[in-house]
Structure formats: C-alpha cells, structure tokens
Design an enzyme around this catalytic site. Structure first.
Site, PDB file in Angstrom:
ATOM      1  CG  ASP A 110      40.670  40.854  43.404  1.00  0.00           C
ATOM      2  OD1 ASP A 110      40.491  41.863  42.714  1.00  0.00           O
ATOM      3  OD2 ASP A 110      40.149  39.751  43.155  1.00  0.00           O
ATOM      4  CB  THR A 216      37.680  41.208  39.890  1.00  0.00           C
ATOM      5  OG1 THR A 216      38.823  41.920  40.361  1.00  0.00           O
ATOM      6  CG2 THR A 216      37.391  40.070  40.851  1.00  0.00           C
TER       7      THR A 216
END
Length: 396
Positions: A110, A216
């Site tokens: 990320d 995620t």
C-alpha cells in the site's frame, strides 16, 4: 617585462560569490517555491490540519493528459504492489477496525504504491501548491483518531490538493519520502485514438482520488485476482475519468466520460435472475434480500475489492475475472474505492448510485453511507425500486 601577478582579496571573492548566489536565488526562488511547496504546508503546529490551498495562477488542465498520467500512475503503483507480494515480505499492520469490526489492514505494498502514484501525479504538474489534512478522513469528514508510527510513519488517511482541486489518497505520503518520478509528456496512441482533441477544464474544478491497493485484505491472503490499483478524476464532484489496473494480470481498463475507453460492456445482462457480485465480508446479508427480490435462481458472487467488482460487470479479457450482472454493496464505503469504477461505468452508459438511487458526489466527505448499486445496460431505476429496504439492512 615580467608578467605582473594579480592578487584577489578574500573579501572581494566572498562579496562576488554572495552577489552570484543572490542572482541565482532571485531567478529560481519562484520555481523552487512552486515545486516544493508541499513540504511547507503540512499543517498547523500541534496537530492542527491545514485545508487545501489554491494555486496562485489557476489555469486549466487537459483531461487527456490527466488520463495518460493516471494510467501510468496505476501501472507504476501496481508494479510496487506485485513486487512486494512476490517478495512475501508485506510488513502487515492494522490501522484500526472497520465499522464491521474487521482489521483495517495496511502493508508495505500500500505504502510504496501510494508513494509512486502520488509523486508521479505531483511531478507531472509541478507548478501547483499542495495543502494537506494529515491523519484526517478528508474535506468535510471527521478526522480518524491516531496514526501509524511504524511503517514509514504513515497515518491512516491524508488529503492532498493538486492544481486548485485536490488529490485524495488512501495512505499518507511523508514529506521525507519524496521522490521524483517524471512523465515524458507523451499521451499514448491508444488514448489519442479514442480522444483526438484536448479536453480542457478549470484546474480548481478537479479532484483526484487514488486507491494505491484495493482489496488489501485479499492481498494479505494472497488472493491476487481481486487486487487493483485505481485513479479517478472528478470535475465539480462528477466522475469523468477512471483507471482500474490489475497488477497480477497486467490488465488496465480506462475510460473518460464523453471521451472514449479501452473497455466495453458485455452484449447482454440478466435482470430477472441476475448474478450479483458483493463483498466477501457480508455476502450472506445481501443474499437474503436478493433471493427475496429476484428469486431462488439468483447467484451471489462473493468477491474482494470494489475495482474487481466493477470489472465483473464489463467485457474484460482476463480469465481470472468473474462475470456479474449487478454490483451491490450495503455498508459504508470510501470514495477512493468506487470513484474510478463509477467513472468507467458512466462513460459506458452505466450507473452507480446509492441504494436509494442518489448520484454520488466526489467532493466533501470521503465516504458514503447509503450503500451502492452499480449496473450497466439494464433499467437502473427499476432495480432501485425493487430494492427499497436493502439500504436499511446494512450496519451504519
């Protein structure tokens, strides 16, 4: 006659050097101030937040150029996502809990993707000033408490302004982590083929939404097909261009409203007994209502990532991509998760609204409360009327 030597006074040399430095400072101070203004606008001392700061010169931006940079940013971010996942060293952290009580995860994928995407967009437009809301949830939204002290000191959320509009990015970009990522100013041929003429809009009307790693949770579980990187540009709050990139299959979909696209809708959709793609975290909740509404032949497809779910509605040449007729979400969702998909659907004649049929504005708060219904080539308002109670089903 022997040549005469010339002796320079140390004081004279010093004065000359200072004059030279003064001239250079005068010439370049304006350039440097515009290029590095980000690092002087981090917020008020003591944790206060600074709102977006307008560019002094205003001006316009070409949406074709923004699309070209957005595609490149999504691909570059995707490279980082793929590299980290393949290294199997994710540095997984939790930013807290979602409203449903699950861990809100973050990884080095990320962070590194976000850095690449943000700085590519920033260096493509170097003459803009940038304001920040560090650790907050976005303009008009309530700040999220706390921030990540580990993993490159990355807080949960950050709002950044580009041109006289803003870049909204899911993860914080620390000023100490800056890097120069240059764009060669060339618009790819596939974009020029679809959008032949410039599309100029006022810079102050532009809002950019970045999702550096969608899905995620699935990324940490190594469920790679659900993972995407996304960029969206909204003008006056309306989504006008979107990019969804799948890092592990290297497929990229893009579209511009009233412009063109490299993706299209499928030839047919089933409205009577649709295949409905929903979040993995609450598939049972949607299934109960969907079966009541459409009958027992309705198929529920649990999936991760909003980008993946939008692509499920389209004609995507990716064998790992499942196909659906509708996309329904019943809980709170962030705008950077859905803006790119909304823009692509809108460009192709589709719709994305709240469950009550309201259009979504991509200004103000960074999330929506009213659930989500996305469709294409079906009677969207008829579907809204079929689902009058679904919005009440999801937790707030």
């Amino acid at each position: 006659m022997a040549p005469m030597g010339i002796r320079l006074s140390p004081l004279g040399v010093a004065v000359f050097c200072l004059l030279g430095l003064g001239v250079l400072y005068h010439l370049y101070s304006g350039f440097l101030a515009g290029r590095f203004s980000l690092f002087g606008l981090g917020g008020e001392p003591g944790g206060g937040a600074a709102g977006p700061v307008a560019a002094a010169d205003g001006g316009t931006v070409d949406l074709r150029e923004m699309l070209a940079v957005s595609v490149l940013a999504a691909v570059r971010g995707g490279d980082e996502v793929r590299r980290v996942r393949e290294s199997n060293v994710l540095h997984e952290k939790s930013k807290g809990k979602t409203r449903e009580g699950a861990d809100d995860k973050m990884t080095s994928g990320d962070v590194l993707s976000n850095r690449k995407m943000f700085y590519l967009l920033k260096t493509a437009f170097p003459n803009v000033q940038v304001g920040t809301r560090s650790g907050g949830s976005g303009r008009g939204g309530k700040p999220r408490p706390g921030s990540m002290e580990a993993l490159e000191r990355v807080p949960a959320r950050r709002l950044l302004a580009i041109a006289s509009g803003c870049i909204n990015t899911e993860e914080h970009v620390d000023a100490t982590d800056q890097e120069v990522i240059l764009w060669d100013r060339k618009i790819p041929e596939d974009i020029l083929k679809e959008i032949a003429t410039p599309k100029e809009v006022p810079a102050e009307s532009v809002t950019v939404w970045i999702d550096p790693l969608d899905a995620t949770q699935e990324y940490t579980e190594d469920l790679r097909k659900y993972v995407t990187t996304m960029v969206c540009v909204a003008v006056n709050g309306k989504p006008v261009l979107g990019v969804i990139h799948k890092p592990f299959s290297e497929y990229t979909a893009w579209a511009m409203v009233d412009g063109g696209s490299n993706v299209k809708a499928r030839t047919s959709y089933d409205e009577k007994t649709p295949r409905i793609v929903v979040s993995r975290s609450h598939s049972g909740m949607v299934k109960q209502v969907a079966l009541q509404t459409f009958g027992n032949q309705t198929t529920i497809i649990p999936a991760g990532g909003a980008g993946y779910k939008v692509l499920a509605l389209l004609d995507v040449p990716d064998k790992s991509q499942e196909k659906a007729d509708l996309y329904i979400h019943v809980t709170y969702i962030k705008k950077w998760d859905i803006c790119a998909g909304n823009a692509i659907l809108k460009a192709l004649g589709g719709h994305m609204t709240t469950l009550s049929g309201r259009e979504i504005s991509y200004t103000g708060a960074d999330g929506i409360e009213g659930g989500l219904l996305a469709s294409i080539r079906v009677n969207h308002q008829a579907l809204v009327r079929k689902l009058p109670d679904l919005e009440k089903t999801g937790p707030k």
